[in-house]
Design an enzyme around this catalytic site. Structure first.
Site, PDB file in Angstrom:
ATOM      1  N   CYS A 132       0.817  -1.227   0.000  1.00 58.11           N
ATOM      2  CA  CYS A 132       0.000   0.000   0.000  1.00 58.11           C
ATOM      3  C   CYS A 132       0.845   1.270   0.000  1.00 58.11           C
ATOM      4  O   CYS A 132       0.343   2.356  -0.283  1.00 58.11           O
ATOM      5  CB  CYS A 132      -0.933   0.017   1.204  1.00 58.11           C
ATOM      6  SG  CYS A 132      -1.994  -1.411   1.286  1.00 58.11           S
ATOM      7  N   HIS A 272      -3.508   7.110   3.130  1.00 51.82           N
ATOM      8  CA  HIS A 272      -3.878   5.804   2.561  1.00 51.82           C
ATOM      9  C   HIS A 272      -5.318   5.496   2.967  1.00 51.82           C
ATOM     10  O   HIS A 272      -5.692   5.649   4.127  1.00 51.82           O
ATOM     11  CB  HIS A 272      -2.916   4.733   3.084  1.00 51.82           C
ATOM     12  CG  HIS A 272      -3.296   3.359   2.674  1.00 51.82           C
ATOM     13  ND1 HIS A 272      -3.667   3.057   1.379  1.00 51.82           N
ATOM     14  CD2 HIS A 272      -3.365   2.192   3.366  1.00 51.82           C
ATOM     15  CE1 HIS A 272      -3.953   1.764   1.307  1.00 51.82           C
ATOM     16  NE2 HIS A 272      -3.781   1.224   2.496  1.00 51.82           N
ATOM     17  N   ASN A 302     -10.103  -0.186   0.084  1.00 50.72           N
ATOM     18  CA  ASN A 302      -8.643  -0.103   0.107  1.00 50.72           C
ATOM     19  C   ASN A 302      -8.103  -0.658  -1.213  1.00 50.72           C
ATOM     20  O   ASN A 302      -8.245  -1.847  -1.479  1.00 50.72           O
ATOM     21  CB  ASN A 302      -8.133  -0.913   1.308  1.00 50.72           C
ATOM     22  CG  ASN A 302      -6.620  -0.893   1.435  1.00 50.72           C
ATOM     23  OD1 ASN A 302      -5.907  -0.487   0.525  1.00 50.72           O
ATOM     24  ND2 ASN A 302      -6.134  -1.357   2.579  1.00 50.72           N
TER      25      ASN A 302
HETATM   26  O1  UT7 Z   1      -3.730  -1.461   3.573  1.00 49.99           O
HETATM   27  C1  UT7 Z   1      -3.014  -2.122   4.562  1.00 49.99           C
HETATM   28  C2  UT7 Z   1      -3.402  -1.698   5.828  1.00 49.99           C
HETATM   29  N1  UT7 Z   1      -4.525  -2.445   6.339  1.00 49.99           N
HETATM   30  C3  UT7 Z   1      -5.269  -1.883   7.227  1.00 49.99           C
HETATM   31  O2  UT7 Z   1      -5.056  -0.735   7.497  1.00 49.99           O
HETATM   32  C4  UT7 Z   1      -6.292  -2.678   7.985  1.00 49.99           C
HETATM   33  C5  UT7 Z   1      -6.177  -2.364   9.439  1.00 49.99           C
HETATM   34  N2  UT7 Z   1      -7.158  -3.009  10.281  1.00 49.99           N
HETATM   35  C6  UT7 Z   1      -8.462  -2.672  10.257  1.00 49.99           C
HETATM   36  O3  UT7 Z   1      -8.879  -1.835   9.486  1.00 49.99           O
HETATM   37  C7  UT7 Z   1      -9.389  -3.309  11.261  1.00 49.99           C
HETATM   38  O4  UT7 Z   1      -8.630  -4.024  12.201  1.00 49.99           O
HETATM   39  C8  UT7 Z   1     -10.432  -4.266  10.624  1.00 49.99           C
HETATM   40  C9  UT7 Z   1     -11.455  -3.450   9.870  1.00 49.99           C
HETATM   41  C10 UT7 Z   1      -9.759  -5.237   9.688  1.00 49.99           C
HETATM   42  C11 UT7 Z   1     -11.164  -5.023  11.712  1.00 49.99           C
HETATM   43  O5  UT7 Z   1     -11.758  -4.141  12.650  1.00 49.99           O
HETATM   44  P1  UT7 Z   1     -11.649  -4.448  14.217  1.00 49.99           P
HETATM   45  O6  UT7 Z   1     -12.414  -3.401  14.896  1.00 49.99           O
HETATM   46  O7  UT7 Z   1     -10.194  -4.592  14.526  1.00 49.99           O
HETATM   47  O8  UT7 Z   1     -12.450  -5.792  14.329  1.00 49.99           O
HETATM   48  P2  UT7 Z   1     -11.939  -7.192  14.931  1.00 49.99           P
HETATM   49  O9  UT7 Z   1     -10.984  -7.825  13.978  1.00 49.99           O
HETATM   50  O10 UT7 Z   1     -11.537  -7.000  16.336  1.00 49.99           O
HETATM   51  O11 UT7 Z   1     -13.281  -8.009  14.924  1.00 49.99           O
HETATM   52  C12 UT7 Z   1     -14.360  -7.672  15.798  1.00 49.99           C
HETATM   53  C13 UT7 Z   1     -15.470  -8.651  15.572  1.00 49.99           C
HETATM   54  C14 UT7 Z   1     -15.037 -10.107  15.638  1.00 49.99           C
HETATM   55  O12 UT7 Z   1     -16.068 -10.849  16.249  1.00 49.99           O
HETATM   56  P3  UT7 Z   1     -15.953 -11.276  17.812  1.00 49.99           P
HETATM   57  O13 UT7 Z   1     -14.702 -12.090  17.883  1.00 49.99           O
HETATM   58  O14 UT7 Z   1     -15.860  -9.976  18.551  1.00 49.99           O
HETATM   59  O15 UT7 Z   1     -17.210 -12.015  18.036  1.00 49.99           O
HETATM   60  C15 UT7 Z   1     -14.954 -10.530  14.181  1.00 49.99           C
HETATM   61  O16 UT7 Z   1     -15.179 -11.899  13.984  1.00 49.99           O
HETATM   62  O17 UT7 Z   1     -16.040  -8.471  14.257  1.00 49.99           O
HETATM   63  C16 UT7 Z   1     -16.090  -9.728  13.582  1.00 49.99           C
HETATM   64  N3  UT7 Z   1     -15.897  -9.491  12.157  1.00 49.99           N
HETATM   65  C17 UT7 Z   1     -16.920  -9.252  11.311  1.00 49.99           C
HETATM   66  N4  UT7 Z   1     -18.248  -9.184  11.500  1.00 49.99           N
HETATM   67  C18 UT7 Z   1     -19.011  -8.893  10.422  1.00 49.99           C
HETATM   68  C19 UT7 Z   1     -14.736  -9.423  11.467  1.00 49.99           C
HETATM   69  N5  UT7 Z   1     -14.984  -9.153  10.170  1.00 49.99           N
HETATM   70  C20 UT7 Z   1     -16.328  -9.036  10.047  1.00 49.99           C
HETATM   71  C21 UT7 Z   1     -17.177  -8.758   8.978  1.00 49.99           C
HETATM   72  N6  UT7 Z   1     -18.507  -8.692   9.211  1.00 49.99           N
HETATM   73  N7  UT7 Z   1     -16.713  -8.519   7.726  1.00 49.99           N
END
Ligand code: UT7
Length: 345
Positions: A132, A272, A302
């Site tokens: 990225c 980004h 993204n």
């Molecule tokens: O370009 C390279 C750089 N990349 C990035 O910048 C990405 C950086 N990271 C992020 O943007 C965020 O960490 C994410 C958007 C990927 C995830 O957000 P988060 O607030 O960190 O969520 P999480 O991974 O902690 O997940 C929270 C909950 C989980 O459920 P439980 O374990 O709390 O029951 C996940 O299973 O959300 C669940 N979950 C979803 N639910 C519905 C994860 N993905 C999804 C989804 N739809 N697509």
């Protein structure tokens, strides 16, 4: 350099008696595929909701390329638009740099395929891989060729067909990414300071946080590697999130410090486009206002190396950025890599 107009910033390139030339972006262009996939569309085949995607990321839709549309096609279309804006023809291009993690194939390079597609017969061409962060890495490399008088006209492109490496069975990643390309023409313009500085950084120790493990010499394509889904993108989102905010702030501050600028002097910050929450956290720490922050991730998700290039094109085409304004680009990606650039537009 002494003939350049005086400004209320320091041009770090001109310090210490440097005799090279300045490098300006003389044209930008972008291309995104026609097919729009909304969060509601994803709800039909991924265990997710529009509410989750919107509240956690800010993304509402993304573009997905057609089966017969490849990274080089997106790149060539963006390049032609940037060349039209700069008023240069294909035979004027000396060098093409394509930043991508989704090349058409391991080799030949996508840059060579673009060279052929746009008919830039005189141009040398190579790919650059910084995920990225690729567009800023490519800008910095490209401008060295202009400053050193090795090249008169360099085409820098960020292009991705991320849909080709997305695991549609992994809801934690597949909702985040989209396809697209953005391009910039680099030339010397005697009346502008152009690209004032670009900082780049990397931390290979954290490479495992965001990767596509298969397809290289470590895990070449085998039935096993396909069964283990090693050819898809993998990400530890939470850890990447934390590193992203820290690295983007550090890079942005370093770039501003080198030019003896404060953020209030910047017309437009183009971060980004990965996550609205990352952008908000960066804005808060840098003390940038929401009006300064350029955001279009709601429409495209993204797009990795294409992200800031597409956003820069939109900032210019919508009039948000005018000639003479200062723009700060700041990126973060797999590697881990990061970077920031200040440009007098
Ligand atoms: O370009 C390279 C750089 N990349 C990035 O910048 C990405 C950086 N990271 C992020 O943007 C965020 O960490 C994410 C958007 C990927 C995830 O957000 P988060 O607030 O960190 O969520 P999480 O991974 O902690 O997940 C929270 C909950 C989980 O459920 P439980 O374990 O709390 O029951 C996940 O299973 O959300 C669940 N979950 C979803 N639910 C519905 C994860 N993905 C999804 C989804 N739809 N697509």
């Amino acid at each position: 350099m002494s003939s350049l107009p005086a400004r209320d910033f320091t041009n770090p390139r001109a310090k210490h008696g440097f005799q090279g030339r300045t490098c300006s972006v003389t044209g930008v262009g972008a291309y995104v595929p026609e097919r729009v996939v909304t969060n509601a569309d994803l709800e039909k085949f991924v265990d997710t909701t529009d509410e989750w995607i919107t509240s956690r990321t800010g993304i509402k839709a993304r573009r997905i390329a057609a089966d017969n549309e490849f990274c080089s096609d997106l790149a060539a279309k963006a390049a032609e638009r940037a060349m039209a804006q700069a008023g240069v023809t294909a035979d004027q291009i000396d060098l093409i740099i394509v930043a991508t993690i989704t090349p058409d194939m391991p080799f030949p390079s996508t840059a060579c395929l673009v060279q052929h597609k746009i008919g830039a017969k005189r141009a040398a061409a190579f790919d650059l891989e910084a995920a990225c962060s690729g567009f800023i890495y490519a800008l910095e490399v490209g401008q060295q060729f202009i400053m050193s008088r090795t090249s008169e006209c360099v085409l820098v492109i960020g292009a991705e067909k991320l849909s080709s490496i997305i695991d549609w069975k992994d809801r934690t990643t597949c909702v985040l990414f989209g396809d697209g390309a953005g391009a910039a023409v680099l030339q010397h313009r005697p009346d502008s300071h152009g690209l004032l500085t670009a900082c780049m950084g990397a931390d290979g120790g954290k490479g495992g946080l965001l990767s596509q493990p298969g397809g290289g010499c470590r895990f070449p394509a085998t039935h096993e590697s396909v069964d283990q889904r090693l050819h898809f993108l993998k990400m530890d989102g939470k850890e990447v999130f934390k590193s992203a905010v820290n690295a983007m702030c550090t890079a942005a501050r370093e770039a501003l410090t080198r030019c003896e600028l404060t953020v209030s002097q910047i017309k437009c910050v183009i971060p980004h486009q990965a996550n609205q929450r990352i952008i908000d956290a960066v804005a808060e720490r840098l003390k940038a206002t929401p009006e300064q922050m350029f955001v279009n991730l709601d429409k495209y998700g993204n797009t990795s190396a294409a992200s800031v290039a597409i956003a820069l094109d939109e900032a210019v085409s919508t009039g948000k950025l005018q000639r003479g304004d200062l723009v700060l680009l700041v990126v973060f990606g797999a590697g881990l890599t990061w970077g920031a650039a200040v440009i007098e537009w």
